[in-house]
Design a protein around this motif. Structure first.
Motif, mmCIF file in Angstrom:
data_model
loop_
_atom_site.group_PDB
_atom_site.id
_atom_site.type_symbol
_atom_site.label_atom_id
_atom_site.label_comp_id
_atom_site.label_asym_id
_atom_site.label_seq_id
_atom_site.Cartn_x
_atom_site.Cartn_y
_atom_site.Cartn_z
ATOM 1 N N GLN A 37 0.798 -1.202 -0.177
ATOM 2 C CA GLN A 37 0.034 0.076 -0.117
ATOM 3 C C GLN A 37 0.765 1.410 -0.014
ATOM 4 O O GLN A 37 2.133 1.202 0.448
ATOM 5 C CB GLN A 37 -0.773 0.045 1.219
ATOM 6 C CG GLN A 37 -0.527 0.297 2.667
ATOM 7 C CD GLN A 37 -0.944 0.088 3.704
ATOM 8 O OE1 GLN A 37 -1.591 -0.926 4.146
ATOM 9 N NE2 GLN A 37 -1.672 1.523 4.130
ATOM 10 N N TYR A 43 -5.947 4.877 2.216
ATOM 11 C CA TYR A 43 -5.540 3.595 2.680
ATOM 12 C C TYR A 43 -6.116 2.769 3.971
ATOM 13 O O TYR A 43 -5.566 1.984 4.525
ATOM 14 C CB TYR A 43 -4.091 3.013 2.420
ATOM 15 C CG TYR A 43 -3.544 3.468 0.981
ATOM 16 C CD1 TYR A 43 -3.600 2.367 -0.161
ATOM 17 C CD2 TYR A 43 -3.083 4.711 0.635
ATOM 18 C CE1 TYR A 43 -3.508 2.845 -1.266
ATOM 19 C CE2 TYR A 43 -2.857 5.097 -0.447
ATOM 20 C CZ TYR A 43 -3.019 4.048 -1.658
ATOM 21 O OH TYR A 43 -2.403 4.337 -3.000
ATOM 22 N N LEU A 46 -7.141 -0.803 4.535
ATOM 23 C CA LEU A 46 -5.971 -1.713 4.540
ATOM 24 C C LEU A 46 -5.560 -1.455 5.996
ATOM 25 O O LEU A 46 -4.963 -2.470 6.611
ATOM 26 C CB LEU A 46 -4.995 -1.297 3.633
ATOM 27 C CG LEU A 46 -5.306 -1.852 2.172
ATOM 28 C CD1 LEU A 46 -4.299 -1.264 1.111
ATOM 29 C CD2 LEU A 46 -5.833 -3.323 2.046
ATOM 30 N N TRP A 70 3.003 -7.237 4.770
ATOM 31 C CA TRP A 70 2.386 -6.084 4.591
ATOM 32 C C TRP A 70 3.771 -5.212 3.912
ATOM 33 O O TRP A 70 4.838 -5.120 4.573
ATOM 34 C CB TRP A 70 2.023 -5.410 5.571
ATOM 35 C CG TRP A 70 0.474 -5.765 5.979
ATOM 36 C CD1 TRP A 70 0.451 -6.988 6.835
ATOM 37 C CD2 TRP A 70 -0.700 -5.594 5.473
ATOM 38 N NE1 TRP A 70 -0.734 -6.951 7.024
ATOM 39 C CE2 TRP A 70 -1.473 -6.149 6.115
ATOM 40 C CE3 TRP A 70 -1.147 -4.585 4.430
ATOM 41 C CZ2 TRP A 70 -2.896 -6.371 5.873
ATOM 42 C CZ3 TRP A 70 -2.428 -4.457 4.063
ATOM 43 C CH2 TRP A 70 -3.443 -5.418 4.876
ATOM 44 N N SER A 72 5.091 -1.220 2.465
ATOM 45 C CA SER A 72 4.685 0.301 2.063
ATOM 46 C C SER A 72 5.664 0.773 0.927
ATOM 47 O O SER A 72 6.953 0.650 1.041
ATOM 48 C CB SER A 72 5.018 1.035 3.219
ATOM 49 O OG SER A 72 3.967 0.689 4.408
ATOM 50 N N SER A 92 -1.539 -1.575 -5.108
ATOM 51 C CA SER A 92 -2.363 -0.477 -4.707
ATOM 52 C C SER A 92 -2.189 0.957 -5.666
ATOM 53 O O SER A 92 -0.908 1.275 -5.578
ATOM 54 C CB SER A 92 -3.028 0.010 -3.451
ATOM 55 O OG SER A 92 -1.848 0.354 -2.662
ATOM 56 N N LEU A 117 -10.871 1.193 -2.887
ATOM 57 C CA LEU A 117 -10.549 1.512 -1.538
ATOM 58 C C LEU A 117 -11.215 2.642 -0.681
ATOM 59 O O LEU A 117 -11.191 3.181 0.196
ATOM 60 C CB LEU A 117 -8.916 1.707 -1.293
ATOM 61 C CG LEU A 117 -8.166 0.544 -1.145
ATOM 62 C CD1 LEU A 117 -6.585 0.753 -1.431
ATOM 63 C CD2 LEU A 117 -8.335 -0.267 -0.179
ATOM 64 N N LEU A 234 -7.208 -1.642 -5.425
ATOM 65 C CA LEU A 234 -6.464 -2.933 -5.294
ATOM 66 C C LEU A 234 -6.574 -3.578 -6.338
ATOM 67 O O LEU A 234 -7.509 -3.688 -6.924
ATOM 68 C CB LEU A 234 -6.903 -3.465 -4.085
ATOM 69 C CG LEU A 234 -6.575 -3.040 -2.787
ATOM 70 C CD1 LEU A 234 -7.532 -3.789 -1.643
ATOM 71 C CD2 LEU A 234 -5.226 -2.775 -2.146
#
Length: 338
Positions: A37, A43, A46, A70, A72, A92, A117, A234
């Motif tokens: 993300q 976001y 998420l 996850w 970033s 995303s 999202l 997404l």
């Protein structure tokens, strides 16, 4: 330039991809999912999924234990490279970058969207008192956008430029657009000490900028698109969707539950964002943004087909979509999308 509380360091696509390649490769394995993300309140869903371990919860309902990783990442380019390299399963970005991936991978990786999202506007702001409308922006103005010519903001401006000046002039504003991260652009617009005289800004940045009396809104993406419209989505490859049905279903159900959680208690959702993102934003500002009626944290796509239709007319997309369902996987088709 003063330190901006919204600042997140920019990451070069090549560096991000190299870093991901050294990590565990979770892609395309039932029972595991790697998700990337970007940064910002867009976001939030998420963040809720992550905070409450909703993928793991729905995985157990499917009879599997799911390992979730996850990541970033800043920028659609890095996202797309990692997805096509098989390093990430889900990425995303804004609607136009997703549509570009759908268009360019047809017949190959067949990338499609999983879910929206949320619908959040972007505001085109200016600090130039002589600029009253888009038509007033001239050669001496500079519009800050995250990805000049290709990102969500530039594509939205191209649609409006085609409407105002004709299709042959749809790139009218590309020549005065410069790529600049939202935090830096916000600081530049507020200070008024740089060439930046306009900024196509997303939340939370336009909230901050509009606190300055010299900054005004010219137009929003909602104005251009005719109402509330999906900002970020997404997306994934056909291979991941097909080979990981239980993991995919658990992820989709987790997103749907996150939407219900946010809408049931927006104040708690704001606190979740601050906690998960280690945000330095004032809690009152985050609550204001989450509770703003313009911001709808929903997985149902809204007005995405306008981008598909208009960008095809402008020659940006080679393939013509018959409807929004052409570029969303079937799990999303049950909602009243568009």
């Amino acid at each position: 330039m003063q330190k901006n509380p919204f600042f997140r360091p920019a990451r070069l696509a090549a560096g991000v991809l190299a870093g991901l390649l050294t990590g565990p490769l979770l892609a395309q394995a039932e029972g595991s999912i790697g998700i990337a993300q970007q940064f910002g309140i867009a976001y939030l869903l998420l963040d809720v999924v992550r905070d409450q371990k909703l993928i793991e919860k729905h995985g157990k309902e499917q009879g599997i234990d799911i390992q979730v990783e996850w990541r970033s990442i800043s920028g659609a380019t890095a996202m797309n490279e990692a997805l096509l390299a098989g390093v990430l399963d889900v990425v995303s970005a804004g609607v136009p970058p997703m549509l570009t991936m759908w268009d360019r991978t047809r017949g190959r990786q067949n990338v499609k969207a999983i879910a929206a999202l949320g619908s959040q506007p972007n505001y085109l702001l200016t600090n130039n008192p002589a600029v009253k409308s888009l038509q007033d922006l001239g050669e001496k103005d500079r519009i800050a956008v995250p990805a000049a010519g290709v990102g969500f903001q530039s594509r939205t401006l191209q649609i409006e430029a085609a409407k105002l000046f004709g299709k042959q002039h749809f790139q009218r504003f590309d020549g005065i657009s410069v790529s600049l991260p939202h935090p830096d652009a916000t600081a530049a617009l507020i200070s008024g000490a740089s060439e930046i005289s306009a900024h196509f800004s997303s939340a939370p940045f336009y909230y901050q900028a509009l606190e300055n009396p010299k900054v005004r809104k010219l137009i929003s993406s909602y104005d251009i698109l005719g109402g509330p419209a999906t900002f970020n989505v997404l997306y994934t490859t056909e291979k991941f969707h097909k080979e990981n049905p239980k993991t995919y279903r658990a992820f989709y159900d987790a997103l749907a539950e996150a939407e219900r959680i946010v809408k049931a208690d927006k104040r708690a959702a704001a606190q979740t964002y601050i906690r998960v993102e280690s945000s330095k934003l004032a809690p009152a500002l985050v609550e204001k943004i989450v509770e703003d009626k313009e911001n709808d944290f929903t997985i149902v796509p809204q007005r995405t087909f306008i981008y598909a239709e208009k960008l095809h007319e402008l020659g940006v997309l080679k393939n013509k979509a018959a409807s929004w369902k052409d570029y969303f996987f079937e799990e999303a088709h049950g909602g009243a999308g568009s």
